[in-house]
Design an enzyme around this catalytic site. Structure first.
Site, PDB file in Angstrom:
ATOM      1  N   ASP A 156      -3.317  -4.686  -4.495  1.00 15.20           N
ATOM      2  CA  ASP A 156      -1.994  -4.973  -3.948  1.00 15.20           C
ATOM      3  C   ASP A 156      -1.050  -3.835  -4.295  1.00 15.20           C
ATOM      4  O   ASP A 156      -1.428  -2.890  -4.989  1.00 15.20           O
ATOM      5  CB  ASP A 156      -1.457  -6.329  -4.411  1.00 15.20           C
ATOM      6  N   LEU A 157       0.166  -3.904  -3.762  1.00 18.83           N
ATOM      7  CA  LEU A 157       1.153  -2.852  -3.989  1.00 18.83           C
ATOM      8  C   LEU A 157       2.080  -3.264  -5.123  1.00 18.83           C
ATOM      9  O   LEU A 157       2.798  -4.264  -5.020  1.00 18.83           O
ATOM     10  CB  LEU A 157       1.958  -2.593  -2.711  1.00 18.83           C
ATOM     11  N   ASP A 165       1.371  -8.250   0.538  1.00 20.28           N
ATOM     12  CA  ASP A 165       0.974  -6.888   0.183  1.00 20.28           C
ATOM     13  C   ASP A 165      -0.408  -6.878  -0.453  1.00 20.28           C
ATOM     14  O   ASP A 165      -0.760  -5.949  -1.180  1.00 20.28           O
ATOM     15  CB  ASP A 165       1.999  -6.278  -0.783  1.00 20.28           C
TER      16      ASP A 165
END
Length: 296
Positions: A173-174, A216
Protein backbone atom coordinates in the site's frame (compact mmCIF):
# COMPACT_ATOMS: atom_id res chain seq x y z
CA UNK A 1 -29.31 -1.95 -36.09
CA UNK A 2 -29.05 0.06 -39.29
CA UNK A 3 -25.95 0.14 -41.43
CA UNK A 4 -24.98 2.91 -43.82
CA UNK A 5 -22.61 2.09 -46.66
CA UNK A 6 -20.40 4.24 -48.86
CA UNK A 7 -17.76 2.80 -51.19
CA UNK A 8 -14.56 4.57 -52.21
CA UNK A 9 -12.60 2.97 -55.05
CA UNK A 10 -8.99 3.68 -55.96
CA UNK A 11 -9.08 4.04 -59.79
CA UNK A 12 -5.32 3.55 -60.18
CA UNK A 13 -5.41 0.21 -58.42
CA UNK A 14 -8.88 -1.22 -58.86
CA UNK A 15 -11.43 -1.75 -61.57
CA UNK A 16 -14.50 -3.96 -62.04
CA UNK A 17 -14.11 -6.25 -65.02
CA UNK A 18 -16.75 -7.97 -67.12
CA UNK A 19 -18.68 -10.64 -65.26
CA UNK A 20 -16.53 -13.62 -66.19
CA UNK A 21 -16.84 -17.12 -64.77
CA UNK A 22 -15.31 -17.16 -61.29
CA UNK A 23 -13.38 -20.01 -59.69
CA UNK A 24 -14.93 -19.07 -56.33
CA UNK A 25 -18.25 -20.57 -55.14
CA UNK A 26 -21.30 -18.56 -56.17
CA UNK A 27 -23.95 -19.71 -53.72
CA UNK A 28 -23.83 -18.10 -50.27
CA UNK A 29 -25.14 -20.10 -47.33
CA UNK A 30 -25.97 -17.00 -45.31
CA UNK A 31 -27.42 -18.90 -42.36
CA UNK A 32 -24.24 -20.95 -41.94
CA UNK A 33 -22.06 -17.85 -42.28
CA UNK A 34 -24.06 -15.97 -39.64
CA UNK A 35 -23.85 -18.96 -37.28
CA UNK A 36 -20.08 -19.15 -37.74
CA UNK A 37 -19.65 -15.45 -37.00
CA UNK A 38 -21.81 -15.62 -33.87
CA UNK A 39 -19.95 -18.61 -32.40
CA UNK A 40 -17.23 -16.48 -30.81
CA UNK A 41 -17.13 -13.59 -28.35
CA UNK A 42 -13.52 -12.55 -28.95
CA UNK A 43 -13.49 -9.68 -31.51
CA UNK A 44 -10.26 -10.80 -33.19
CA UNK A 45 -11.55 -14.35 -33.55
CA UNK A 46 -14.78 -13.05 -35.10
CA UNK A 47 -12.80 -10.94 -37.57
CA UNK A 48 -10.46 -13.82 -38.42
CA UNK A 49 -13.52 -15.97 -39.11
CA UNK A 50 -14.86 -13.21 -41.37
CA UNK A 51 -11.58 -13.02 -43.28
CA UNK A 52 -11.53 -16.78 -43.78
CA UNK A 53 -15.12 -16.75 -45.08
CA UNK A 54 -14.37 -13.84 -47.43
CA UNK A 55 -11.36 -15.75 -48.74
CA UNK A 56 -13.62 -18.66 -49.65
CA UNK A 57 -15.81 -16.50 -51.89
CA UNK A 58 -13.45 -13.80 -53.17
CA UNK A 59 -9.87 -13.53 -54.52
CA UNK A 60 -8.67 -12.06 -51.25
CA UNK A 61 -5.12 -11.48 -50.00
CA UNK A 62 -6.22 -9.83 -46.76
CA UNK A 63 -8.60 -7.43 -45.07
CA UNK A 64 -8.23 -4.73 -42.38
CA UNK A 65 -10.96 -3.02 -40.36
CA UNK A 66 -10.77 0.07 -38.13
CA UNK A 67 -13.52 0.96 -35.64
CA UNK A 68 -12.98 3.47 -32.80
CA UNK A 69 -9.70 2.42 -31.14
CA UNK A 70 -9.88 -1.10 -32.57
CA UNK A 71 -7.79 -2.26 -35.53
CA UNK A 72 -8.23 -5.76 -36.94
CA UNK A 73 -6.24 -7.50 -39.64
CA UNK A 74 -6.50 -10.83 -41.45
CA UNK A 75 -4.23 -12.15 -44.19
CA UNK A 76 -1.67 -9.91 -45.86
CA UNK A 77 -1.53 -6.69 -47.80
CA UNK A 78 -0.73 -6.24 -51.49
CA UNK A 79 -2.47 -6.51 -54.82
CA UNK A 80 -5.56 -4.51 -55.75
CA UNK A 81 -7.05 -2.30 -53.03
CA UNK A 82 -10.58 -1.34 -52.09
CA UNK A 83 -11.43 0.96 -49.19
CA UNK A 84 -15.00 1.08 -47.95
CA UNK A 85 -16.65 3.25 -45.31
CA UNK A 86 -19.59 1.96 -43.30
CA UNK A 87 -21.53 3.28 -40.33
CA UNK A 88 -21.93 1.12 -37.23
CA UNK A 89 -23.79 2.49 -34.20
CA UNK A 90 -23.31 6.04 -35.54
CA UNK A 91 -19.55 5.48 -35.77
CA UNK A 92 -17.50 5.26 -38.96
CA UNK A 93 -16.00 1.89 -39.85
CA UNK A 94 -13.21 1.71 -42.44
CA UNK A 95 -12.59 -1.60 -44.24
CA UNK A 96 -9.62 -2.16 -46.56
CA UNK A 97 -9.54 -5.15 -48.90
CA UNK A 98 -6.40 -6.44 -50.62
CA UNK A 99 -7.34 -8.50 -53.66
CA UNK A 100 -5.44 -10.95 -55.86
CA UNK A 101 -7.42 -9.80 -58.91
CA UNK A 102 -10.06 -7.20 -59.82
CA UNK A 103 -13.62 -8.13 -58.90
CA UNK A 104 -16.28 -8.94 -61.44
CA UNK A 105 -19.72 -7.37 -60.72
CA UNK A 106 -21.13 -10.50 -59.08
CA UNK A 107 -18.10 -10.65 -56.74
CA UNK A 108 -18.52 -6.97 -55.83
CA UNK A 109 -22.13 -7.70 -54.91
CA UNK A 110 -21.00 -10.69 -52.88
CA UNK A 111 -18.45 -8.56 -51.01
CA UNK A 112 -21.18 -6.09 -50.00
CA UNK A 113 -23.40 -8.95 -48.79
CA UNK A 114 -20.69 -10.54 -46.68
CA UNK A 115 -19.26 -7.43 -45.06
CA UNK A 116 -22.64 -6.37 -43.65
CA UNK A 117 -22.95 -9.79 -41.99
CA UNK A 118 -19.79 -9.30 -39.91
CA UNK A 119 -20.64 -5.94 -38.38
CA UNK A 120 -23.28 -7.05 -35.89
CA UNK A 121 -21.37 -10.06 -34.45
CA UNK A 122 -18.17 -7.99 -34.36
CA UNK A 123 -19.98 -5.17 -32.55
CA UNK A 124 -21.48 -7.69 -30.10
CA UNK A 125 -18.04 -9.18 -29.41
CA UNK A 126 -16.52 -5.73 -28.81
CA UNK A 127 -19.34 -4.82 -26.42
CA UNK A 128 -18.91 -8.10 -24.55
CA UNK A 129 -15.16 -7.51 -24.27
CA UNK A 130 -15.68 -3.98 -22.95
CA UNK A 131 -18.28 -5.11 -20.39
CA UNK A 132 -16.02 -7.98 -19.30
CA UNK A 133 -13.12 -5.56 -18.92
CA UNK A 134 -15.25 -3.28 -16.74
CA UNK A 135 -16.07 -6.26 -14.54
CA UNK A 136 -12.41 -7.30 -14.17
CA UNK A 137 -10.44 -4.05 -14.14
CA UNK A 138 -10.35 -1.05 -11.85
CA UNK A 139 -11.76 1.98 -13.67
CA UNK A 140 -9.21 4.43 -12.23
CA UNK A 141 -5.92 2.53 -12.51
CA UNK A 142 -6.80 -0.07 -15.17
CA UNK A 143 -5.25 -2.74 -12.97
CA UNK A 144 -7.17 -5.88 -12.15
CA UNK A 145 -9.83 -5.27 -9.47
CA UNK A 146 -10.59 -7.25 -6.30
CA UNK A 147 -12.99 -9.61 -8.07
CA UNK A 148 -10.45 -10.43 -10.76
CA UNK A 149 -7.74 -10.86 -8.14
CA UNK A 150 -9.83 -13.42 -6.24
CA UNK A 151 -10.47 -15.34 -9.45
CA UNK A 152 -6.80 -15.34 -10.43
CA UNK A 153 -5.41 -16.38 -7.05
CA UNK A 154 -7.74 -19.39 -7.03
CA UNK A 155 -6.41 -20.33 -10.46
CA UNK A 156 -2.82 -19.89 -9.28
CA UNK A 157 -3.41 -22.16 -6.29
CA UNK A 158 -5.00 -24.81 -8.50
CA UNK A 159 -2.09 -24.57 -10.95
CA UNK A 160 0.51 -24.81 -8.17
CA UNK A 161 -1.21 -27.86 -6.69
CA UNK A 162 -1.50 -29.52 -10.09
CA UNK A 163 2.09 -28.84 -11.19
CA UNK A 164 3.74 -29.11 -7.75
CA UNK A 165 5.11 -25.60 -8.25
CA UNK A 166 4.87 -22.39 -6.26
CA UNK A 167 4.09 -18.71 -6.59
CA UNK A 168 4.19 -15.69 -4.30
CA UNK A 169 1.80 -12.96 -3.26
CA UNK A 170 2.98 -9.40 -2.67
CA UNK A 171 0.68 -7.08 -0.71
CA UNK A 172 1.52 -3.38 -0.71
CA UNK A 173 0.00 0.00 0.00
CA UNK A 174 0.98 3.66 -0.17
CA UNK A 175 2.34 5.11 3.05
CA UNK A 176 1.18 8.67 3.86
CA UNK A 177 -1.57 8.41 1.24
CA UNK A 178 -4.32 9.52 3.64
CA UNK A 179 -2.36 12.67 4.51
CA UNK A 180 -1.95 13.39 0.79
CA UNK A 181 -5.71 13.11 0.25
CA UNK A 182 -6.57 15.17 3.34
CA UNK A 183 -4.12 17.96 2.57
CA UNK A 184 -4.27 18.25 -1.21
CA UNK A 185 -7.60 16.68 -2.17
CA UNK A 186 -8.81 13.49 -3.81
CA UNK A 187 -7.91 14.62 -7.32
CA UNK A 188 -4.23 14.63 -6.48
CA UNK A 189 -4.72 11.37 -4.61
CA UNK A 190 -6.25 9.80 -7.72
CA UNK A 191 -3.34 11.07 -9.81
CA UNK A 192 -0.92 9.43 -7.36
CA UNK A 193 -2.80 6.12 -7.62
CA UNK A 194 -2.73 6.24 -11.43
CA UNK A 195 0.99 7.04 -11.45
CA UNK A 196 1.73 4.22 -9.03
CA UNK A 197 -0.34 1.77 -11.09
CA UNK A 198 1.63 2.72 -14.22
CA UNK A 199 4.83 2.14 -12.27
CA UNK A 200 3.66 -1.35 -11.31
CA UNK A 201 2.79 -2.19 -14.90
CA UNK A 202 6.24 -1.07 -16.01
CA UNK A 203 8.23 -3.12 -13.49
CA UNK A 204 6.24 -6.37 -13.20
CA UNK A 205 7.12 -9.14 -15.62
CA UNK A 206 4.69 -10.32 -18.27
CA UNK A 207 4.11 -13.46 -16.23
CA UNK A 208 3.12 -11.48 -13.10
CA UNK A 209 -0.18 -9.71 -12.44
CA UNK A 210 -0.89 -6.53 -10.46
CA UNK A 211 -4.25 -5.62 -8.91
CA UNK A 212 -5.82 -2.73 -7.02
CA UNK A 213 -8.02 -4.38 -4.42
CA UNK A 214 -9.26 -1.22 -2.72
CA UNK A 215 -8.24 2.32 -1.76
CA UNK A 216 -4.45 2.50 -1.87
CA UNK A 217 -3.99 -1.26 -1.42
CA UNK A 218 -2.50 -3.39 -4.19
CA UNK A 219 -1.50 -7.01 -4.68
CA UNK A 220 0.83 -8.72 -7.13
CA UNK A 221 0.81 -12.40 -8.07
CA UNK A 222 4.41 -13.38 -8.79
CA UNK A 223 5.40 -16.49 -10.72
CA UNK A 224 8.25 -17.66 -8.51
CA UNK A 225 9.36 -18.08 -4.93
CA UNK A 226 9.80 -15.41 -2.26
CA UNK A 227 13.24 -14.47 -3.56
CA UNK A 228 11.83 -13.76 -7.01
CA UNK A 229 9.18 -11.60 -5.35
CA UNK A 230 11.88 -9.82 -3.34
CA UNK A 231 13.69 -8.85 -6.56
CA UNK A 232 10.41 -7.40 -7.86
CA UNK A 233 9.92 -5.45 -4.62
CA UNK A 234 13.39 -3.97 -4.94
CA UNK A 235 12.56 -2.82 -8.48
CA UNK A 236 9.35 -1.20 -7.24
CA UNK A 237 11.15 0.65 -4.44
CA UNK A 238 13.85 1.84 -6.81
CA UNK A 239 11.34 3.00 -9.44
CA UNK A 240 9.25 4.83 -6.83
CA UNK A 241 12.24 6.97 -5.89
CA UNK A 242 12.32 8.20 -9.51
CA UNK A 243 8.60 9.02 -9.58
CA UNK A 244 8.79 12.76 -8.89
CA UNK A 245 5.04 13.50 -8.63
CA UNK A 246 4.72 10.98 -5.79
CA UNK A 247 8.15 11.34 -4.22
CA UNK A 248 7.71 15.10 -3.74
CA UNK A 249 4.69 14.48 -1.48
CA UNK A 250 6.59 12.00 0.69
CA UNK A 251 4.38 9.12 -0.42
CA UNK A 252 6.17 5.80 0.06
CA UNK A 253 5.24 2.15 -0.11
CA UNK A 254 5.56 -0.84 2.17
CA UNK A 255 5.45 -4.38 0.80
CA UNK A 256 4.82 -7.81 2.27
CA UNK A 257 5.75 -11.11 0.61
CA UNK A 258 4.30 -14.56 1.22
CA UNK A 259 5.27 -17.66 -0.74
CA UNK A 260 2.46 -20.15 -1.32
CA UNK A 261 2.82 -23.41 0.58
CA UNK A 262 0.81 -26.62 0.46
CA UNK A 263 -2.61 -26.27 2.10
CA UNK A 264 -2.56 -22.48 1.80
CA UNK A 265 -5.93 -21.04 0.77
CA UNK A 266 -6.34 -17.64 -0.84
CA UNK A 267 -7.32 -16.27 2.59
CA UNK A 268 -4.38 -17.75 4.51
CA UNK A 269 -1.89 -16.65 1.86
CA UNK A 270 -3.25 -13.10 1.94
CA UNK A 271 -3.06 -13.06 5.75
CA UNK A 272 0.60 -14.07 5.57
CA UNK A 273 1.50 -11.38 3.05
CA UNK A 274 -0.51 -8.81 5.01
CA UNK A 275 1.35 -9.77 8.17
CA UNK A 276 4.64 -9.28 6.32
CA UNK A 277 3.38 -5.90 5.09
CA UNK A 278 2.83 -4.69 8.65
CA UNK A 279 6.26 -6.02 9.59
CA UNK A 280 7.70 -3.81 6.82
CA UNK A 281 5.84 -0.82 8.26
CA UNK A 282 7.27 -1.58 11.69
CA UNK A 283 10.75 -1.68 10.10
CA UNK A 284 10.38 1.94 8.99
CA UNK A 285 8.41 1.73 5.73
CA UNK A 286 9.76 2.15 2.18
CA UNK A 287 10.91 -1.46 2.42
CA UNK A 288 9.64 -5.03 2.11
CA UNK A 289 9.41 -7.99 4.44
CA UNK A 290 9.12 -11.73 3.73
CA UNK A 291 6.70 -13.75 5.84
CA UNK A 292 8.43 -16.25 8.08
CA UNK A 293 6.49 -19.05 9.85
CA UNK A 294 6.57 -18.71 13.64
CA UNK A 295 8.42 -22.01 14.08
CA UNK A 296 11.35 -20.79 11.93
Amino acid sequence: MEFGLATELFPNEYRIEADLESAYPVDLNLVTIIQQLHQHLDPRTVFACFGKIMGQYLPLHGVQLSYKQYHFQWGRQGGYSIEQHLTLADTMVTVNYNLKAPLVPSQAQRLNQLQELVLQPLFNAIQFQEISKQAMFDALTQLGNRHYYLEQIKKEIARAERNHSTFSLVTLDLDNFKQLNDRFGHQLGDEALVSFAKLLNQVVRDTDQAFRIGGDEFTILVQGDAQAAAILCERILSALEQLANIESYQVRTSLGIAQWANNDSEQSLYQKSDSALYQAKAMGRQCYSIYQPKDC
